[in-house]
Design an enzyme around this catalytic site. Structure first.
Site, PDB file in Angstrom:
ATOM      1  N   SER A   1       0.735  -1.239  -0.184  1.00  0.00           N
ATOM      2  CA  SER A   1      -0.056   0.105   0.014  1.00  0.00           C
ATOM      3  C   SER A   1       0.982   1.122   0.156  1.00  0.00           C
ATOM      4  O   SER A   1       2.172   1.171   0.584  1.00  0.00           O
ATOM      5  CB  SER A   1      -1.009   0.143   1.323  1.00  0.00           C
ATOM      6  OG  SER A   1      -1.664   1.170   1.351  1.00  0.00           O
TER       7      SER A   1
ATOM      8  N   TYR B   1      -1.454  -0.109  10.183  1.00  0.00           N
ATOM      9  CA  TYR B   1      -1.612  -0.654   8.872  1.00  0.00           C
ATOM     10  C   TYR B   1      -0.655  -0.213   8.293  1.00  0.00           C
ATOM     11  O   TYR B   1       0.050  -1.163   7.411  1.00  0.00           O
ATOM     12  CB  TYR B   1      -3.247  -0.311   8.120  1.00  0.00           C
ATOM     13  CG  TYR B   1      -3.235  -0.744   6.982  1.00  0.00           C
ATOM     14  CD1 TYR B   1      -3.667  -1.998   6.733  1.00  0.00           C
ATOM     15  CD2 TYR B   1      -3.228   0.055   5.821  1.00  0.00           C
ATOM     16  CE1 TYR B   1      -3.886  -2.331   5.530  1.00  0.00           C
ATOM     17  CE2 TYR B   1      -3.252  -0.423   4.407  1.00  0.00           C
ATOM     18  CZ  TYR B   1      -3.555  -1.633   4.262  1.00  0.00           C
ATOM     19  OH  TYR B   1      -3.801  -1.973   3.040  1.00  0.00           O
TER      20      TYR B   1
END
Length: 247
Positions: A140, A153
């Protein structure tokens, strides 16, 4: 024809990549924990032209399973492995994680530690094999710099990016390609509660870009391409300015 294994094949992005590969006539082994969705996805891919589609049911974050055995089953089903796409993970609730350490640990287990176990298993598989291959992992843009709103995250994805960089340095000498696939904002079930803006893209676009990255053997890929330049700016913002960003 390529022989492709998809870990986390029930994800929206993974399935869109699989649809593109099906149109190109490749064969695939879909691995995930929802057998019903896997079956439906397999049927869809067959109608789109896949040479063959096999499914294996597995909870990929379960540390007790035999990782080597699952890869061997995929190898036997396909008759070899050319590409592996790792496409599973959870966004999670960071505020809940602050109050519940067991929940926080489970997020890191799924998003980082379990992926490390699969990567090390695949490293061994490709090094012991007689053919070259490519391993792509969906990380990501959140892993490029920690933001207050999702740094748990982001830290998992950032850790994976460092691991992938090291694997690439080691394995490229053996003809094994490592792809770090970094999506920006993608409109999927995982992000259904977010307000969508002009930077958001659809999983179909990201899936197609992933297939292109595998075909070209690209190493660090931002999805879509413009995120490379957005993150270049963000990574170089002074901390005093960056910490004020709400995104």
């Amino acid at each position: 024809m390529k022989k492709i294994v998809i870990l986390g094949a029930t994800s929206a992005i993974a399935h869109e990549a699989a649809r593109q590969w099906a149109k190109e006539g490749h064969s695939m082994c879909l691995i995930g924990r929802d057998e019903v969705v896997l079956g439906a996805n397999a049927a869809d891919l067959k109608t789109r032209g896949a040479a063959g589609v096999f499914i294996l049911n597995s909870d990929l974050s379960d540390r007790t399973q035999d990782h080597d055995d699952l890869i061997k089953k995929a190898h036997l089903a396909l008759g070899g492995i050319d590409y592996v796409l790792m496409a599973y993970g959870v966004l999670g609730d960071q505020n809940r994680a602050f109050q519940d350490l067991s929940y926080a640990t489970s997020l890191m287990e799924t998003n980082f530690l379990s992926v490390v176990r699969w990567l090390l298993t695949l490293r061994h598989y490709f090094l012991m094999g007689e053919s070259f291959g490519s391993i792509g992992v969906i990380t990501s843009v959140a892993g490029d710099r920690g933001r207050a709103s999702n740094y748990l995250y982001g830290s998992a994805k950032g850790g994976l990016s460092i691991l992938l960089s090291g694997l690439s340095c080691e394995l490229e000498a053996y003809g094994i390609k490592i792809l770090n696939l970094k999506p920006g904002f993608v409109d999927t079930p995982m992000t259904s509660k977010f307000t969508k803006g002009f930077l958001w893209t659809q999983p179909q676009r990201v899936g197609q870009d992933i297939c292109h990255a595998f075909a070209k053997g690209k190493r660090d890929v931002y999805l879509p391409w413009f995120w490379r330049y957005i993150m270049l700016v963000i990574k170089h913002l002074p901390h005093a300015i960056f910490k004020k960003l709400k995104a």
